[in-house]
Scaffold this motif. Sequence first.
Motif, PDB file in Angstrom:
ATOM      1  N   HIS A 114       0.842  -1.200   0.000  1.00 44.78           N
ATOM      2  CA  HIS A 114       0.000   0.000   0.000  1.00 44.78           C
ATOM      3  C   HIS A 114       0.879   1.252   0.000  1.00 44.78           C
ATOM      4  N   GLU A 115       1.842   1.282   0.912  1.00 43.37           N
ATOM      5  CA  GLU A 115       2.728   2.447   0.979  1.00 43.37           C
ATOM      6  C   GLU A 115       3.571   2.568  -0.287  1.00 43.37           C
ATOM      7  N   MET A 116       4.026   1.440  -0.827  1.00 41.07           N
ATOM      8  CA  MET A 116       4.794   1.489  -2.071  1.00 41.07           C
ATOM      9  C   MET A 116       3.993   2.152  -3.177  1.00 41.07           C
ATOM     10  N   ALA A 117       2.724   1.779  -3.300  1.00 37.40           N
ATOM     11  CA  ALA A 117       1.885   2.360  -4.345  1.00 37.40           C
ATOM     12  C   ALA A 117       1.725   3.864  -4.152  1.00 37.40           C
ATOM     13  N   MET A 118       1.484   4.282  -2.912  1.00 37.34           N
ATOM     14  CA  MET A 118       1.303   5.713  -2.639  1.00 37.34           C
ATOM     15  C   MET A 118       2.596   6.481  -2.906  1.00 37.34           C
ATOM     16  N   ASP A 119       3.720   5.923  -2.471  1.00 40.67           N
ATOM     17  CA  ASP A 119       4.998   6.605  -2.683  1.00 40.67           C
ATOM     18  C   ASP A 119       5.338   6.697  -4.173  1.00 40.67           C
ATOM     19  N   TRP A 120       5.029   5.642  -4.935  1.00 37.50           N
ATOM     20  CA  TRP A 120       5.326   5.676  -6.371  1.00 37.50           C
ATOM     21  C   TRP A 120       4.479   6.743  -7.055  1.00 37.50           C
ATOM     22  N   ILE A 121       3.193   6.803  -6.712  1.00 36.17           N
ATOM     23  CA  ILE A 121       2.334   7.840  -7.284  1.00 36.17           C
ATOM     24  C   ILE A 121       2.853   9.220  -6.909  1.00 36.17           C
ATOM     25  N   SER A 122       3.217   9.385  -5.648  1.00 42.61           N
ATOM     26  CA  SER A 122       3.720  10.677  -5.183  1.00 42.61           C
ATOM     27  C   SER A 122       4.968  11.105  -5.947  1.00 42.61           C
ATOM     28  N   ALA A 123       5.818  10.154  -6.261  1.00 39.67           N
ATOM     29  CA  ALA A 123       7.082  10.469  -6.931  1.00 39.67           C
ATOM     30  C   ALA A 123       6.942  10.645  -8.428  1.00 39.67           C
ATOM     31  N   CYS A 124       5.969   9.939  -9.035  1.00 42.84           N
ATOM     32  CA  CYS A 124       5.996   9.806 -10.495  1.00 42.84           C
ATOM     33  C   CYS A 124       4.732  10.199 -11.243  1.00 42.84           C
ATOM     34  N   SER A 125       3.578  10.270 -10.573  1.00 42.39           N
ATOM     35  CA  SER A 125       2.387  10.441 -11.409  1.00 42.39           C
ATOM     36  C   SER A 125       1.236  11.220 -10.795  1.00 42.39           C
ATOM     37  N   GLY A 126       1.230  11.470  -9.488  1.00 38.69           N
ATOM     38  CA  GLY A 126       0.035  12.092  -8.932  1.00 38.69           C
ATOM     39  C   GLY A 126       0.190  12.552  -7.508  1.00 38.69           C
TER      40      GLY A 126
END
Length: 214
Positions: free
Chosen positions: A186-198
Amino acid sequence: MALPKISDYALPKAKDIAAPRAPWRPDPSRMALLVHDMQRYFCAAYGPDSSLLQTVTRNIAAVTAAARKAGIPVFYTAQKGDQFRPDRGLQADLWGPGMRAIAEHQEIIAPLTPQPGDIVLVKHRYSAFQRSNLADLMRARGRDQLAIAGIYAHIGCLATATEAFQRDIQPFAVIDAQADFNRQRHEMAMDWISACSGVPVATDALLAAIAGGA
């Protein structure tokens, strides 16, 4: 290849997620809401007494109610059961045949039943944009922001946010209105979005933005 049995975990909060690179803010006049894959088949992985699923469902219900009141379009994704094997494609190699064409699998869970005026899209791949007219429906309604709630955070929700960004639609991942296999993913998904797409956003913050702009 079946879905795992998912144990409860503490939902991440906004303070647990890296600050987003994007400066975007939720704007009710530009936003659509997507309730992603909240079907009985997928939710059953959490078990009948899951406090995690209950919390996420309450948060999604609050956001959908606020969105409807504010005139924000509400979209749902829902897969069909007994998919034709060539049509299911590579997903069958990872997840097996998927759901059956029965109500116990296909129905969206009762607390989140679509209402008149909501739009239910047939889901074909991880991203809600694949083989659907979601982008056209948003464009026709003058919407270029998409708030994403539902399951699973690191699979379809993340893929949808990624494709939204690539279509110049600003994605907002509703942190505590999504659920996943575990806290780490869950945190990985949020961090990836924060860094790369949203922009990851908490339910309370999104509700405040909707109320402030309604």
